[in-house]
Design a protein around this motif. Structure first.
Motif, PDB file in Angstrom:
ATOM      1  N   ARG A  30       0.848  -1.201   0.000  1.00  0.00           N
ATOM      2  CA  ARG A  30       0.000   0.000   0.000  1.00  0.00           C
ATOM      3  C   ARG A  30       0.882   1.250   0.000  1.00  0.00           C
ATOM      4  N   GLY A  45     -14.027   1.925  -4.221  1.00  0.00           N
ATOM      5  CA  GLY A  45     -14.059   0.745  -3.342  1.00  0.00           C
ATOM      6  C   GLY A  45     -13.190   1.015  -2.122  1.00  0.00           C
ATOM      7  N   ASP A  66     -17.867   4.026  -2.150  1.00  0.00           N
ATOM      8  CA  ASP A  66     -18.161   2.632  -1.802  1.00  0.00           C
ATOM      9  C   ASP A  66     -19.686   2.480  -1.753  1.00  0.00           C
ATOM     10  N   ASP A  92     -22.950   2.773  -6.022  1.00  0.00           N
ATOM     11  CA  ASP A  92     -22.433   1.663  -6.814  1.00  0.00           C
ATOM     12  C   ASP A  92     -21.586   2.255  -7.940  1.00  0.00           C
ATOM     13  N   ILE A  93     -20.406   1.716  -8.127  1.00  0.00           N
ATOM     14  CA  ILE A  93     -19.502   2.244  -9.156  1.00  0.00           C
ATOM     15  C   ILE A  93     -20.147   2.199 -10.542  1.00  0.00           C
ATOM     16  N   THR A 109      -7.660  -0.363  -4.760  1.00  0.00           N
ATOM     17  CA  THR A 109      -6.860  -1.440  -4.169  1.00  0.00           C
ATOM     18  C   THR A 109      -7.772  -2.592  -3.766  1.00  0.00           C
ATOM     19  N   LEU A 110      -7.421  -3.768  -4.220  1.00  0.00           N
ATOM     20  CA  LEU A 110      -8.113  -5.028  -3.894  1.00  0.00           C
ATOM     21  C   LEU A 110      -9.607  -4.934  -4.189  1.00  0.00           C
TER      22      LEU A 110
HETATM   23  C1  LIG Z   1     -12.267  -6.209  -1.242  1.00  0.00           C
HETATM   24  S1  LIG Z   1     -12.796  -4.686  -0.552  1.00  0.00           S
HETATM   25  C2  LIG Z   1     -11.328  -3.659  -0.656  1.00  0.00           C
HETATM   26  C3  LIG Z   1     -11.385  -2.465   0.244  1.00  0.00           C
HETATM   27  C4  LIG Z   1     -10.186  -1.515   0.192  1.00  0.00           C
HETATM   28  N1  LIG Z   1     -10.008  -0.927  -1.133  1.00  0.00           N
HETATM   29  C5  LIG Z   1      -8.905  -2.161   0.639  1.00  0.00           C
HETATM   30  O1  LIG Z   1      -7.892  -2.067  -0.060  1.00  0.00           O
HETATM   31  O2  LIG Z   1      -8.899  -2.752   1.742  1.00  0.00           O
HETATM   32  C6  LIG Z   1     -13.798  -4.089  -1.877  1.00  0.00           C
HETATM   33  C7  LIG Z   1     -14.580  -2.828  -1.523  1.00  0.00           C
HETATM   34  O3  LIG Z   1     -15.256  -2.386  -2.702  1.00  0.00           O
HETATM   35  C8  LIG Z   1     -16.608  -2.132  -2.384  1.00  0.00           C
HETATM   36  N2  LIG Z   1     -17.372  -2.436  -3.600  1.00  0.00           N
HETATM   37  C9  LIG Z   1     -17.511  -3.634  -4.201  1.00  0.00           C
HETATM   38  N3  LIG Z   1     -18.270  -3.534  -5.304  1.00  0.00           N
HETATM   39  C10 LIG Z   1     -18.613  -2.222  -5.404  1.00  0.00           C
HETATM   40  C11 LIG Z   1     -19.396  -1.481  -6.330  1.00  0.00           C
HETATM   41  N4  LIG Z   1     -19.973  -2.077  -7.384  1.00  0.00           N
HETATM   42  N5  LIG Z   1     -19.548  -0.154  -6.141  1.00  0.00           N
HETATM   43  C12 LIG Z   1     -18.969   0.468  -5.060  1.00  0.00           C
HETATM   44  N6  LIG Z   1     -18.220  -0.183  -4.134  1.00  0.00           N
HETATM   45  C13 LIG Z   1     -18.045  -1.515  -4.316  1.00  0.00           C
HETATM   46  C14 LIG Z   1     -16.954  -3.054  -1.207  1.00  0.00           C
HETATM   47  O4  LIG Z   1     -18.025  -2.558  -0.425  1.00  0.00           O
HETATM   48  C15 LIG Z   1     -15.622  -3.066  -0.452  1.00  0.00           C
HETATM   49  O5  LIG Z   1     -15.559  -2.014   0.502  1.00  0.00           O
END
Ligand SMILES: C[S@@+](CC[C@H](N)C(=O)[O-])C[C@H]1O[C@@H](n2cnc3c(N)ncnc32)[C@H](O)[C@@H]1O
Length: 203
Positions: A30, A45, A66, A92-93, A109-110
């Motif tokens: 990171r 996200g 998010d 939602d993205i 990230t992730l």
């Molecule tokens: C695997 S987590 C990673 C969180 C953070 N980026 C990290 O590095 O720890 C994925 C994140 O993306 C969000 N997410 C997943 N699909 C999404 C979408 N379609 N629109 C917005 N957020 C989304 C989830 O709620 C979650 O907080």
């Protein structure tokens, strides 16, 4: 998986993501990628704000997105704790509407593991990023080791059902098929983890 179900799944995992903020291995990666962020930053996200300790906080204005309300609440607490200048959009993205060329930097990230169509999402990053901006990614995907990738493909249906995240995404293929231009790429853990420094391409 239906969107409402996926949101609930992430809402329930907020504590897990808060605990992951202190994961030392992830912390190194990171730091390596996030320290390059500058200016108006869109973090997609954003989760529990795990990247916030690594931003150069005097040089960034973050917009965190998010779709999970629990994640947004946690990210707000993290922003205040790490004193980063951040605002948040719970959306939602796939439905997010932003002006083209409106960010100096896009961070993910992730998170590509969760989106229904990650190439479409990457192409949105391409549009939202200014032409001289930077797109910074730290993503996980399919290993280049055939034994590991076989295992990842086998467990993916269960993994997705439990966590909402796919562990079998081919990051190379996704980037190659997107409109991004890679400047620099680093791979770790038998190519499961990718750090990517990219530029948008104007079509
Ligand atoms: C695997 S987590 C990673 C969180 C953070 N980026 C990290 O590095 O720890 C994925 C994140 O993306 C969000 N997410 C997943 N699909 C999404 C979408 N379609 N629109 C917005 N957020 C989304 C989830 O709620 C979650 O907080």
């Amino acid at each position: 998986m239906k969107k409402e179900k996926l949101i609930k799944k992430y809402d329930k995992q907020v504590k897990i993501y808060e605990n992951k903020r202190t994961n030392q291995k992830l912390a190194g990666w990171r730091n390596k990628i996030i320290k390059n962020a500058y200016g108006k930053v869109l973090e997609v996200g954003v989760g529990a704000g795990a990247n916030f300790p690594y931003y150069d906080r005097d040089n960034v204005e973050i917009t965190g997105v998010d779709f999970s309300s629990e994640m947004i609440q946690s990210a707000k607490r993290a922003a205040s704790h790490f004193q980063v200048n951040a605002e948040f959009i719970q959306e939602d993205i796939d439905e997010l509407v932003l002006e083209d060329n409106s960010f100096d930097c896009i961070v993910s990230t992730l998170s590509l593991c969760s989106y229904p169509d990650p190439i479409v999402t990457l192409n949105k990053f391409n549009k939202w990023c200014r032409k001289d901006g930077i797109i910074l990614l730290m993503e996980h995907g399919l290993s280049s080791n055939i034994f590991l990738s076989f295992g990842q493909k086998m467990i993916d249906p269960l993994h997705t059902k439990i966590s909402g995240c796919h562990c079998n995404r081919n990051i190379n293929m996704l980037i190659e098929n997107s409109n991004l231009q890679v400047d620099h790429i680093e791979r770790y853990w038998s190519d499961i983890i990718y750090l990517i420094w990219a530029k948008p391409i104007r079509l």
